[in-house]
Motif scaffolding. Sequence first.
Motif, short mmCIF file in Angstrom:
data_model
loop_
_atom_site.label_atom_id
_atom_site.label_comp_id
_atom_site.label_asym_id
_atom_site.label_seq_id
_atom_site.Cartn_x
_atom_site.Cartn_y
_atom_site.Cartn_z
N UNK A 3 34.49 -10.86 14.32
CA UNK A 3 33.84 -11.94 15.07
C UNK A 3 34.84 -12.85 15.78
N UNK A 4 35.95 -13.29 15.12
CA UNK A 4 36.91 -14.13 15.85
C UNK A 4 37.53 -13.44 17.05
N UNK A 5 37.83 -12.14 16.91
CA UNK A 5 38.39 -11.41 18.06
C UNK A 5 37.38 -11.27 19.18
N UNK A 6 36.11 -11.08 18.82
CA UNK A 6 35.07 -10.95 19.85
C UNK A 6 34.92 -12.25 20.63
N UNK A 7 35.13 -13.39 19.96
CA UNK A 7 35.02 -14.67 20.64
C UNK A 7 36.02 -14.78 21.79
N UNK A 8 37.15 -14.12 21.66
CA UNK A 8 38.16 -14.18 22.71
C UNK A 8 37.71 -13.48 23.99
N UNK A 9 36.72 -12.62 23.85
CA UNK A 9 36.20 -11.90 25.02
C UNK A 9 35.06 -12.64 25.69
N UNK A 10 34.55 -13.68 25.07
CA UNK A 10 33.41 -14.41 25.62
C UNK A 10 33.87 -15.41 26.67
N UNK A 11 32.96 -15.73 27.56
CA UNK A 11 33.18 -16.79 28.54
C UNK A 11 32.41 -18.02 28.08
N UNK A 372 33.56 3.68 30.34
CA UNK A 372 33.48 2.53 29.45
C UNK A 372 34.88 2.02 29.12
N UNK A 373 35.79 2.93 28.81
CA UNK A 373 37.16 2.52 28.54
C UNK A 373 37.79 1.82 29.73
N UNK A 374 37.55 2.34 30.92
CA UNK A 374 38.08 1.70 32.11
C UNK A 374 37.46 0.32 32.33
N UNK A 375 36.14 0.21 32.05
CA UNK A 375 35.46 -1.08 32.20
C UNK A 375 36.04 -2.11 31.24
N UNK A 376 36.36 -1.70 30.03
CA UNK A 376 36.96 -2.62 29.06
C UNK A 376 38.30 -3.14 29.58
N UNK A 377 39.11 -2.26 30.13
CA UNK A 377 40.41 -2.67 30.67
C UNK A 377 40.24 -3.62 31.85
N UNK A 379 37.68 -5.58 32.52
CA UNK A 379 37.19 -6.87 32.05
C UNK A 379 38.30 -7.68 31.40
N UNK A 380 39.07 -7.02 30.50
CA UNK A 380 40.08 -7.75 29.73
C UNK A 380 41.22 -8.26 30.59
N UNK A 381 41.68 -7.46 31.54
CA UNK A 381 42.90 -7.81 32.27
C UNK A 381 42.64 -8.26 33.70
N UNK A 382 41.38 -8.21 34.14
CA UNK A 382 41.08 -8.62 35.52
C UNK A 382 39.97 -9.68 35.54
#
Length: 405
Positions: A3-11, A372-377, A379-382
Amino acid sequence: MSAPNLKRWEIVASTGSHFDVLDGLRGVAILLVVAFHALYTNPAQGLVAQLAGYIIAAGWMGVPIFFVLSGFLISYPLFQKRQTNLQFWYQRGYAWRRMGKILPPFYLSILVFIGFYWWQYHDPAYLNSAWKWALGLGNFMTISPYFNGVYWSLLVESHYYIVLPLLFWLTRGLSARRTGGIIFLILFLVPLLARQFAWPANVYVLPDYTTAQFAEVSLKLGRFPCQLDYFAWGVIFAAVYVPLTHENPDKLRALSLFGYAGVGFMVITLLYWGLWINQFGISSHVARWSIEVSHLLPGVATMLMLFFVFDRQSLGARLLSMRWLRFVGIVSYEWFLFHIPIVNWFHDHTGPTHGSVLAYVWRTLVPLVVTFGFAVLVYRWFSLPILNRIRNRLNPAPRPLTKTS
């Protein structure tokens, strides 16, 4: 993912609130869409395969789910402000937030697929489609769906983003509930009337979406404002939710029971629509009533599922808040943008599976895993850095106090 790591992905939302259950519902929506584009079944294999095929055939309803969610989430902060200020109509930074969310990944996907199609086909027709989509010309002309068939929905989203604050401006001085009622009626009735006036004279649409007939129907019934009624259901929920939660939120948990009604209604809708298409040929004979039903059913079902936010500890809310499903929902926009050209490429270059499980997995699931893997990248870095930067500029952290002598 914890859960804490997922929070880092939230806006962080402009209201300071975050609805985990709606991340999960967004995850359900994207899974429906990618299944619709990538998966298929052989109805001759039995009842289970037939039922799965019906649900897959109705997977396009994931897009209306996205629209209803936007209807709620984008109007929610505006209704919160209207609750305390009857003259409020525009939130600071609204345009920057909306453009920062939708435009950077959209233009990145155009650049990626320009390179992909040029590498594969050296066909300038794809470049022609790319600049038309980039300029948002889908409201005024037909554009080949070969480049990326999902872009039409981005135009619909942008329509809503522009119209919503204008409707709040027109309803200045009214309470949140009255504002919501008026905006709901406008967003529901105007598209309905527009579809009737724009109805093509001779409608016969083959299941092949490359036909001229399909392009004509898509243009006339998909341009502004014909698709805005989906958002109306999210808006009316926001107009009800905000005043109620200001009164006594603890006594409203029982309202989450409507969420289960929404789940049941959506399952019935998916099965009904899939059966409808396969048994009665609705996809090849478009009628006014079938179009209106396709707008009404998923909109109402999704609106009912929004009631899970009244009790985030209910079973339905906890299931939709599962971390893996929320994660899929968080990166859903990027997956939505990047999946279908790769899925189509795999379908075109692998041929029929002839009953082979391995061939089926390669043809259908591999492109989904890759995209999906590309979408994760992406989202995370762009996307995420851009969104965080916008929000930090709009809501800068307070400076620490300094001691004075």
